[in-house]
Design an enzyme around this catalytic site. Structure first.
Site, mmCIF file in Angstrom:
data_model
loop_
_atom_site.group_PDB
_atom_site.id
_atom_site.type_symbol
_atom_site.label_atom_id
_atom_site.label_comp_id
_atom_site.label_asym_id
_atom_site.label_seq_id
_atom_site.Cartn_x
_atom_site.Cartn_y
_atom_site.Cartn_z
ATOM 1 N N SER A 73 0.844 -1.195 0.000
ATOM 2 C CA SER A 73 0.000 0.000 0.000
ATOM 3 C C SER A 73 0.874 1.238 0.000
ATOM 4 C CB SER A 73 -0.901 0.019 1.239
ATOM 5 O OG SER A 73 -0.156 0.374 2.395
ATOM 6 N N ASP A 74 0.281 2.389 -0.328
ATOM 7 C CA ASP A 74 0.965 3.644 -0.078
ATOM 8 C C ASP A 74 0.780 3.998 1.394
ATOM 9 O OD1 ASP A 74 2.421 5.991 -0.484
ATOM 10 O OD2 ASP A 74 1.402 6.456 -2.362
ATOM 11 N N TRP A 75 1.448 5.053 1.818
ATOM 12 C CA TRP A 75 1.515 5.447 3.223
ATOM 13 C C TRP A 75 0.106 5.606 3.815
ATOM 14 C CZ3 TRP A 75 6.080 6.884 6.043
ATOM 15 C CH2 TRP A 75 5.842 7.484 7.276
ATOM 16 N N ASN A 76 -0.249 4.711 4.745
ATOM 17 C CA ASN A 76 -1.530 4.770 5.461
ATOM 18 C C ASN A 76 -2.749 4.620 4.550
ATOM 19 O OD1 ASN A 76 -0.262 5.118 7.909
ATOM 20 N ND2 ASN A 76 -0.760 7.280 8.128
#
Length: 714
Positions: A244-247
């Site tokens: 995933s991307d950040w958060n």
């Protein structure tokens, strides 16, 4: 492995890029086998310390991956990716990424979050700076070149690192150019344009994929099974892992797609997301979800299998401690020369009135503008590890080239956004002493990149006003733009005699720009995006459908041409703006040279091609001649139009390009050979087919000109 240890492999732990040190909590989690990778740990001693814990103290002995955003260089900073795309030079791009890989490896980084292959048609979007531009073919070739440079033929070889194709998918189509915004598009458009560079990345062996922040047609990417399972795994047979991307997993809650953290974990794992970056929904909830039989342990096994496959492929089990890293130095002579070459080849000459460029070495020059001596700003966005102290600025390089006594410097503005006229007087004084003004304009690095979208993309601050004041001196002005996006220049273009788009050129910006303005090198960059006149034209891109009433120069009516109290009518009856017209400021593929090129003698080998023959190709050629008096490089572009299709087709599509260098008066026959299968597209039934019919072909220097021919597919 225990259930907890499997879940641990799916957890990417990390902190801000500014953080220092190792927490005792992180050490404990690694010691228990609850972490698969770590983000933003940049001290090699700390990397090796925690890797030792993972390999020698954890029950699984599985090494960690160490990730970092290395977008256009580690210490040696190359032009921003949009700038490198303007080089149209895949060998150069591959070399820059190999240097970035070597430098990163030397600092114990074995996984980087590049290349970004998002198609971008909106210059307001801050992350256009990181993109390969608007064309799927160019983006596909660039992405492949980056991946080859980062990973080499074998990512386990010391000095090579894992690549990550991002952001999957359609992030560059965010509404209004606002970062993180929603995306709505037909599946055929998604497949025919936005997914093509990702498919090329998968086929070229990109070790990992990263999901995007946006939702596409209502489903956030980190929970989008259509993208992650159907497209990536089933259709493309991808065997790397997806992070995933950040958060972005827990951000599905404010999206309104997940009710809470547990629901977010359920939807991401069910969709096929293998590893979660920084947020903790997997760590906190996967075990419970498995106990509740909402996710099977078999699903988790598949996620972990994907991750471990890449760890084995990267050689981290055999080489967890970055052996031979001392062989790779930072900012070495080859890296700096490559950065200089990359900056040169990225520059696009947009205007050169009366051949004011190149300058003569004995001319007196005024160097003015907020970016003439701004070592940090020339590096551009997404530079965590590059240092401004290593930058060579245009001012210093021009003083070396022209002699300090022939260079009169005044910044005029302290920074690009400045609203103070305090420096105007000094700038005008410097201009009056000179033969020519070099004005360094644009955006500071922070004005582009993630979360830095702009509603207006003109020169910020008082730059336009200062240019207007300098014009009053009567001295010719060469405008050198440093920016992360195209800049609207409607008020500026008439006031300047030449324009060079230098993007944010990186560490060696100064020597590169000095080489160009002095004529030591001949600019050869070509635009990887369409350049708008006004922000209201956006989105603007060359490969658009025609519409039922296409713009026509014969019937176009401009706003000032409308009589007062005119009879209400449709005024030209075609698709255009009354005030901005229908043409861009500069078309895709455009770029001038200090020499000139002619295109002649288009030849099509066979005017009728068979659709049922896999070996059938469109073979077309033209003669390109350097008609000037300087050696120059030209990027010869081939475009095709499918006149009639089962869904409307673009007015042009780039199908190939060849870069050639020609001496003065030298001619060369350029041959293109395009398989009939390359004319296939996804129709309304999502079938990939080449359809029979009439086609046009152009061999051209940009997307708006060229030699035109016709052929047919039966």
């Amino acid at each position: 492995m225990t259930l907890e240890q499997k879940i641990g492999q799916a957890c990417l732990k990390g902190t801000s890029s500014r953080s220092k040190g190792l927490s005792e909590e992180l050490k404990k989690e690694v010691r228990m086998g609850l972490v698969g990778a770590i983000l933003n740990l940049t001290d090699p001693d700390l990397v090796l310390q925690i890797q030792k814990i993972a390999v020698e103290e954890s029950p699984t002995h599985i090494p960690l991956l160490f990730g970092r955003d290395v977008i256009h260089g580690y210490k040696t900073i190359f032009p921003i990716p949009l700038g490198l795309a303007a080089s149209w030079n895949m060998e150069l791009v591959e070399k820059t990424s190999k240097i970035a890989a070597n430098e990163s490896y030397s600092r114990c980084i074995n996984w980087i979050y590049a290349p970004m292959v998002d198609i971008a048609r909106d210059a307001r979007w801050g992350r256009i700076a990181e993109s390969p531009g608007e064309d799927p073919l160019l983006a596909s070739r660039l992405g492949t070149a980056y991946i080859k440079g980062f990973q080499g033929n074998d990512p386990s070889v010391p000095g090579q690192i894992l690549a990550c194709a991002k952001h999957f998918a359609a992030y560059g189509a965010a509404e209004g150019g606002r970062d993180y915004n929603t995306v709505s598009m037909a599946e055929s458009l998604l497949r025919n344009v936005y997914l093509k560079p990702f498919e090329a990345a998968a086929k070229s062996g990109a070790a990992t994929f990263m999901t995007s922040f946006n939702d596409t047609n209502g489903i956030p990417a980190s929970g989008n099974g259509f993208l992650l399972k159907k497209i990536l795994r089933e259709e493309w047979k991808y065997d790397g892992f997806v992070v995933s991307d950040w958060n972005s997993v827990t951000e599905m809650i404010p999206h309104g797609y997940a009710a809470d953290e547990k629901d977010a974990a359920l939807k991401s794992a069910s969709a096929g997301l293998d590893m979660e970056m920084t947020s903790l929904s997997y760590a906190n909830h996967l075990k419970i979800l498995i106990a509740e039989k909402k996710i099977s342990e078999k699903q988790l096994d598949e996620m972990v299998r994907n991750i471990l496959r890449i760890k084995f492929r990267a050689g981290v089990f055999d080489n967890p401690y970055f052996k031979d890293r001392e062989k790779f130095s930072l900012l070495n002579a080859d890296a700096l020369q490559t950065a200089r070459t990359a900056a040169i080849k990225s520059c696009v000459l947009l205007k050169n009135e009366n051949q004011i460029l190149p300058l003569k070495p004995n001319q007196k020059i005024a160097v003015i503008g907020p970016l003439a001596d701004a070592p940090r700003e020339q590096l551009g966005t997404w530079v965590f590890d590059g240092n401004k102290e290593d930058s060579q600025t245009p001012l210093k390089a021009l003083q070396n080239s022209f002699g300090e006594n022939n260079v009169f410097y005044a910044s005029g503005l302290s920074h690009s956004r400045s609203l103070s006229e305090e420096g105007f007087t000094a700038a005008i004084t410097a201009a009056k002493k000179s033969d020519v003004i070099l004005f360094f304009a644009g955006e500071e690095a922070i004005l582009s990149g993630e979360a830095h979208s702009r509603a207006n993309i003109n020169l910020p601050g008082l730059q336009e006003k200062l240019i207007a004041e300098l014009q009053k001196t009567g001295k010719p002005i060469v405008l050198i733009l440093m920016a992360g996006r195209p800049i609207t220049l409607g008020a500026v273009l008439p006031k300047v005699n030449a324009v060079i788009m230098a993007w944010h050129p990186g560490t060696m910006a100064g020597p590169a720009i000095s080489d160009i303005v002095l004529g030591e090198v001949n600019p050869s960059g070509k635009l990887p995006v369409t350049w708008p006149k006004e922000v209201g034209q956006i989105p603007i891109y060359y490969n658009h459908p025609n519409t039922g009433r296409p713009a026509d120069p014969k019937t176009f009516v401009a706003i000032q041409d409308i009589p007062v109290e005119a009879w209400q009518s449709s005024l030209g009856n075609n698709s255009h703006y009354l005030d901005a017209g229908y043409e861009p400021q500069f078309p895709f593929g455009f770029g001038l040279s200090y020499t000139s090129f002619s295109y002649e003698n288009l030849k099509i080998e066979k005017a009728v091609l068979r659709n049922n023959n896999n070996s059938e190709k469109l073979n077309v050629s033209a003669v390109v001649t350097n008609t000037g008096n300087r050696t120059g490089t030209e990027t010869v572009q081939l475009y095709v139009r499918d006149i009639t299709g089962s869904i409307v087709r673009p007015v042009r599509e780039l199908k190939d390009f060849i870069q050639i260098e020609l001496k003065p008066q030298e001619s060369k026959t350029i041959n293109f050979s395009i398989p009939v299968s390359d004319f296939a597209f996804y129709n309304d039934k999502m079938e990939l087919k080449t359809e029979p019919g009439d086609f046009k072909v152009w061999i051209a220097s940009n997307a708006e000109n060229g030699l035109e021919g016709d052929f047919k597919i039966e």
